[in-house]
Structure formats: C-alpha cells, structure tokens
Scaffold this motif. Sequence first.
Motif, short mmCIF file in Angstrom:
data_model
loop_
_atom_site.label_atom_id
_atom_site.label_comp_id
_atom_site.label_asym_id
_atom_site.label_seq_id
_atom_site.Cartn_x
_atom_site.Cartn_y
_atom_site.Cartn_z
N GLU A 84 5.89 -6.57 1.61
CA GLU A 84 4.77 -6.46 0.67
C GLU A 84 3.81 -7.64 0.77
O GLU A 84 2.59 -7.46 0.72
CB GLU A 84 5.31 -6.34 -0.76
CG GLU A 84 4.24 -6.11 -1.80
CD GLU A 84 4.81 -5.86 -3.18
OE1 GLU A 84 4.01 -5.53 -4.07
OE2 GLU A 84 6.03 -6.01 -3.39
N SER A 105 1.34 -7.13 3.51
CA SER A 105 0.64 -5.84 3.50
C SER A 105 -0.60 -5.90 2.62
O SER A 105 -0.72 -6.75 1.74
CB SER A 105 1.59 -4.75 2.99
OG SER A 105 2.68 -4.60 3.86
N PRO A 138 -2.48 -2.69 1.03
CA PRO A 138 -2.69 -1.25 0.91
C PRO A 138 -4.17 -0.85 0.79
O PRO A 138 -4.57 0.17 1.35
CB PRO A 138 -1.93 -0.88 -0.37
CG PRO A 138 -0.85 -1.91 -0.45
CD PRO A 138 -1.48 -3.18 0.07
N GLU A 141 -5.48 -0.36 4.08
CA GLU A 141 -4.62 0.53 4.88
C GLU A 141 -3.81 -0.25 5.90
O GLU A 141 -3.73 0.09 7.07
CB GLU A 141 -5.46 1.63 5.55
CG GLU A 141 -6.15 2.54 4.56
CD GLU A 141 -6.93 3.66 5.21
OE1 GLU A 141 -7.29 3.54 6.41
OE2 GLU A 141 -7.18 4.66 4.52
N PHE A 156 0.05 -1.65 6.21
CA PHE A 156 1.41 -1.65 5.69
C PHE A 156 2.31 -2.28 6.75
O PHE A 156 2.40 -1.78 7.87
CB PHE A 156 1.86 -0.23 5.35
CG PHE A 156 1.02 0.39 4.26
CD1 PHE A 156 1.40 0.29 2.94
CD2 PHE A 156 -0.16 1.05 4.58
CE1 PHE A 156 0.61 0.86 1.93
CE2 PHE A 156 -0.95 1.62 3.59
CZ PHE A 156 -0.56 1.52 2.26
N PRO A 185 1.60 4.31 3.98
CA PRO A 185 2.81 3.76 3.35
C PRO A 185 4.11 4.38 3.86
O PRO A 185 5.19 3.98 3.45
CB PRO A 185 2.61 4.05 1.87
CG PRO A 185 1.67 5.20 1.82
CD PRO A 185 0.79 5.07 3.03
#
Length: 125
Positions: free
Chosen positions: A17, A20, A22, A25, A27, A91
């Motif tokens: 996490e 990343s 989100p 885009e 991940f 994801p």
Amino acid sequence: MADSPRVCVQVQSVYIEAQSSPEDERFVFAYTVTVRNLGRTPVQLLGRYWLITNGNGKETEVQGEGVVGVQPHIQPGGEYQYTSGAVIETPFGTMQGHYEMVDDQGNGFHLDIPVFRLAVPTLIH
C-alpha cells in the motif's frame, strides 16, 4: 505447490500500500518465491518467464536470466527463496510462468509456476 520431476515452487504475494497510488492507477505487489529441490542431484535456475495480467486483461511478458540478479544453485534437500515485485494498473491481477532449470547432468527442464493472484486485500473478486 506445483511439481516438476525433482523441484517444487511456492509463491505468496502481498499488496504494498505504501508504494501504491490508486488514483494514478498504480498498484504495487511483492511476491516471495520458494524453490525447493526434492531430488537427489543439484539443480540450477538459469532463467525466468512471467506472464502478468491486470484486471482489464492487459498482458505483460517478462523474461530474462536468473532471478533478482543471480542464477542460484540449489543442493538436494535445499531451497532458494527471493522476493521481487510487480506493478499493475488495476487492484487485481494474476501472474504465472516458468523457470528454466538444469540439473548437474546438463539436462534442462521447465519448472512451471501456476497462476497466483495479485489483489488488494479489501477487494472482493
């Protein structure tokens, strides 16, 4: 675990996490691979092939020599473990592939790596 004539492989993946994004885009996943030599002769991992598929079906192929910069020799009863990573745009995704292996007699073989999931833990898919 998937078995070849003398060697087996196990993979575990985890979502990263902190690396990343989100909203962009991006991940990031880490995966840890354990290769065990169940045979009576040493083996060496020479190369790898990965097919990475994101949740939209976009496929990326990765191949090359060794893993994480080495071509490990694995003694009978021994194992080699390493951690690497993959970045996808969704994801959820999958990885699968094979290792190019050779035994100490010079006999080459492929060690298949069955499909495994890359998934954000809170995602139900």
